[in-house]
Scaffold this active site. Structure first.
Site, PDB file in Angstrom:
ATOM      1  N   TYR A 105     -13.967   1.844 -30.727  1.00 55.48           N
ATOM      2  CA  TYR A 105     -14.263   3.386 -30.421  1.00 55.48           C
ATOM      3  C   TYR A 105     -14.242   4.295 -31.527  1.00 55.48           C
ATOM      4  O   TYR A 105     -14.577   5.349 -31.279  1.00 55.48           O
ATOM      5  CB  TYR A 105     -13.469   3.703 -29.043  1.00 55.48           C
ATOM      6  CG  TYR A 105     -13.732   2.947 -27.906  1.00 55.48           C
ATOM      7  CD1 TYR A 105     -14.790   1.854 -27.869  1.00 55.48           C
ATOM      8  CD2 TYR A 105     -13.313   3.224 -26.609  1.00 55.48           C
ATOM      9  CE1 TYR A 105     -15.432   1.310 -26.886  1.00 55.48           C
ATOM     10  CE2 TYR A 105     -13.708   2.442 -25.435  1.00 55.48           C
ATOM     11  CZ  TYR A 105     -14.574   1.617 -25.665  1.00 55.48           C
ATOM     12  OH  TYR A 105     -15.015   0.775 -24.188  1.00 55.48           O
ATOM     13  N   LYS A 117     -10.119 -12.245 -28.680  1.00 56.82           N
ATOM     14  CA  LYS A 117     -11.289 -13.148 -28.843  1.00 56.82           C
ATOM     15  C   LYS A 117     -11.194 -13.822 -30.264  1.00 56.82           C
ATOM     16  O   LYS A 117     -11.917 -13.613 -31.186  1.00 56.82           O
ATOM     17  CB  LYS A 117     -12.743 -12.275 -28.800  1.00 56.82           C
ATOM     18  CG  LYS A 117     -13.841 -13.083 -28.764  1.00 56.82           C
ATOM     19  CD  LYS A 117     -13.731 -13.774 -27.417  1.00 56.82           C
ATOM     20  CE  LYS A 117     -15.354 -14.542 -27.534  1.00 56.82           C
ATOM     21  NZ  LYS A 117     -15.467 -15.677 -26.488  1.00 56.82           N
ATOM     22  N   ASP A 127     -13.057 -13.561 -22.364  1.00 61.88           N
ATOM     23  CA  ASP A 127     -13.925 -13.898 -21.287  1.00 61.88           C
ATOM     24  C   ASP A 127     -13.217 -14.674 -20.360  1.00 61.88           C
ATOM     25  O   ASP A 127     -13.294 -14.555 -19.219  1.00 61.88           O
ATOM     26  CB  ASP A 127     -14.977 -14.844 -22.059  1.00 61.88           C
ATOM     27  CG  ASP A 127     -14.515 -15.607 -23.258  1.00 61.88           C
ATOM     28  OD1 ASP A 127     -13.449 -15.642 -23.687  1.00 61.88           O
ATOM     29  OD2 ASP A 127     -15.445 -16.548 -23.533  1.00 61.88           O
ATOM     30  N   ASP A 172     -10.644  -1.464 -21.759  1.00 61.37           N
ATOM     31  CA  ASP A 172     -11.554  -0.695 -21.126  1.00 61.37           C
ATOM     32  C   ASP A 172     -12.327  -1.323 -19.924  1.00 61.37           C
ATOM     33  O   ASP A 172     -12.164  -1.021 -18.816  1.00 61.37           O
ATOM     34  CB  ASP A 172     -12.476   0.083 -21.936  1.00 61.37           C
ATOM     35  CG  ASP A 172     -13.095   1.215 -21.433  1.00 61.37           C
ATOM     36  OD1 ASP A 172     -12.968   1.576 -20.405  1.00 61.37           O
ATOM     37  OD2 ASP A 172     -14.015   1.837 -22.024  1.00 61.37           O
ATOM     38  N   ASP A 202     -10.855  -1.826 -15.453  1.00 62.84           N
ATOM     39  CA  ASP A 202     -11.703  -1.508 -14.654  1.00 62.84           C
ATOM     40  C   ASP A 202     -12.031  -2.710 -13.553  1.00 62.84           C
ATOM     41  O   ASP A 202     -12.075  -2.516 -12.512  1.00 62.84           O
ATOM     42  CB  ASP A 202     -13.263  -0.676 -15.263  1.00 62.84           C
ATOM     43  CG  ASP A 202     -13.244   0.493 -15.621  1.00 62.84           C
ATOM     44  OD1 ASP A 202     -12.190   1.103 -15.561  1.00 62.84           O
ATOM     45  OD2 ASP A 202     -14.542   0.925 -15.725  1.00 62.84           O
TER      46      ASP A 202
END
Ligand code: NAD
Length: 357
Positions: free
Chosen positions: A142, A192, A224, A248, A252
């Site tokens: 970001y 990851k 994942d 993020d 959620d």
């Protein structure tokens, strides 16, 4: 001394939910005999419309001068097509950066009263669900440079950079380990590392920090798999720590599992200075101005603010107990409605919680 709170209502449902949070805050202040000084400032689309930018200097100054910042939400279709450099979300990213808020605590807790609103099978959440996602907030894709959209050999190319230095990883890891120490001393670091170099460094540094916390049981999981495990067996997690973009998405997802993102608060903390408290949801333009928004995430953010920034843990407990009591009586907003419930609008829900205090 009176505590100062800077209130940033923002856009969409922001002003509606903030009015309820303020009602609760004022009631808490009156009950505790302390009172709060609230200042209000512009952010997001509301700031763009008035000042031409999503984060006016006056807003940054007002936040810095406060003991804590309470934010509604920013953004909406009205500002979707403007210059990306001044989009409403830039205001949010900017204030996090300006206040040095690198640690985002996102509790995903399923209130027992809302078990039926949960999207998972009852047997999967029979053991309850109470996960704390610790998300890194000021680094990663970001903010990473270079970034942009450009023409390369006549082809449009878009790119961002996921980048962390070891100090950024170490400080968020420390927040996560400290959080785990206050809970059940289990921490899962999500990355990851099988594909991304930046994740390999992340894992290396988390392992180094772990040496200072021998009581905490540390595990690692690829993002994942973590996304899958959160819906398959969420009770296996206590504290999750991960970088900005993964956090993020995972927070959620964790929120969705609990039944409604309208129930989920968050705290963003830095090294000293005011913390920022906000619901995890966005500005919900589809229901804005209709008195349909669930204000409980914002009200629960007030509880986090009382606990983490205002040193009022008793008042924080009281707010959470008031929310629980209102749910016990069967009151629900539209997003968490169920058969036989008593339907409340945004304002009514705020009144009910305030009355319980
Ligand atoms: P959103 O969270 O605003 O809405 C997603 C869905 O959840 C919608 O159906 C909405 O009605 C519902 N919802 C959200 N909050 C609710 C509440 N309190 N009560 C009841 N229902 C609620 O996400 P989105 O639709 O992807 O984004 C809308 C706008 O918000 C966009 O401009 C986006 O950029 C912005 N956004 C802002 C933030 C923030 O300010 N922190 C976070 C996410 C998205």
């Amino acid at each position: 001394m009176r505590k100062t709170i800077c209130i940033l209502p923002g856009d969409g449902i922001g002003p509606e939910i903030m009015a309820q949070a303020r009602k609760v805050l004022e009631r808490v202040g009156a009950r505790q005999g302390c009172g709060f000084s609230c200042t209000e400032a512009l952010i997001g689309g509301a700031a763009i419309d008035t000042t031409g930018g999503p984060l006016p200097e006056a807003t940054v100054a007002a936040c810095r001068a406060a003991d804590a910042v309470l934010l509604g939400a920013v953004g909406g279709p009205r500002w979707d097509t403007i210059d990306p450099a001044i989009r409403p979300e830039r205001g949010l990213l900017g204030i996090r950066k300006a206040l040095g808020l690198f640690a985002n605590l996102r509790p995903a807790r399923l209130f027992p009263q809302l078990r039926r609103a949960c999207f998972l099978r009852p047997d999967i959440v029979a053991g309850g669900l109470d996960v704390m996602v610790v998300r890194e907030l000021t680094g990663g894709a970001y903010f990473g440079e270079p970034r942009g959209v450009e023409l390369r050999d006549g082809v449009r190319v878009g790119y961002n950079t996921m980048i962390y230095d070891e100090h950024e990883v170490a400080r968020i890891a420390r927040v996560a380990f400290e959080t785990a120490m206050r809970r059940s001393r289990r921490l899962c670091s999500v990355d990851k590392a099988n594909v991304l170099d930046v994740s390999r460094l992340w894992r290396e540094v988390v392992v180094e920090v772990a040496r200072d916390y021998p009581e905490v049981e540390l595990a690692h999981m690829y993002v994942d798999n973590a996304a899958m495990q959160l819906v398959r067996d969420p009770a296996q997690f206590d504290v999750l720590v991960t970088e900005n973009l993964f956090g993020d998405i995972l927070s959620d997802e964790a929120g969705c599992i609990t039944g409604s993102i309208g129930m989920l608060p968050s705290a963003s903390l830095g090294e000293g200075g005011p913390g920022l408290y906000e619901p995890i949801h966005g500005s919900a333009p589809d229901i804005a101005g209709q008195d349909k928004a669930n204000p409980l995430a914002t009200i629960l953010s007030v509880a986090m603010m009382l606990r983490h920034s205002l040193d009022m843990p008793g008042a924080a407990d009281a707010v959470e107990a008031a929310v629980s009591a209102v749910l016990d009586e069967g009151w629900r907003t539209g997003d968490i409605r169920e058969e036989g419930c008593r339907l409340a609008g945004c304002e009514k829900m705020g009144d009910l919680v305030a009355e319980k205090l």
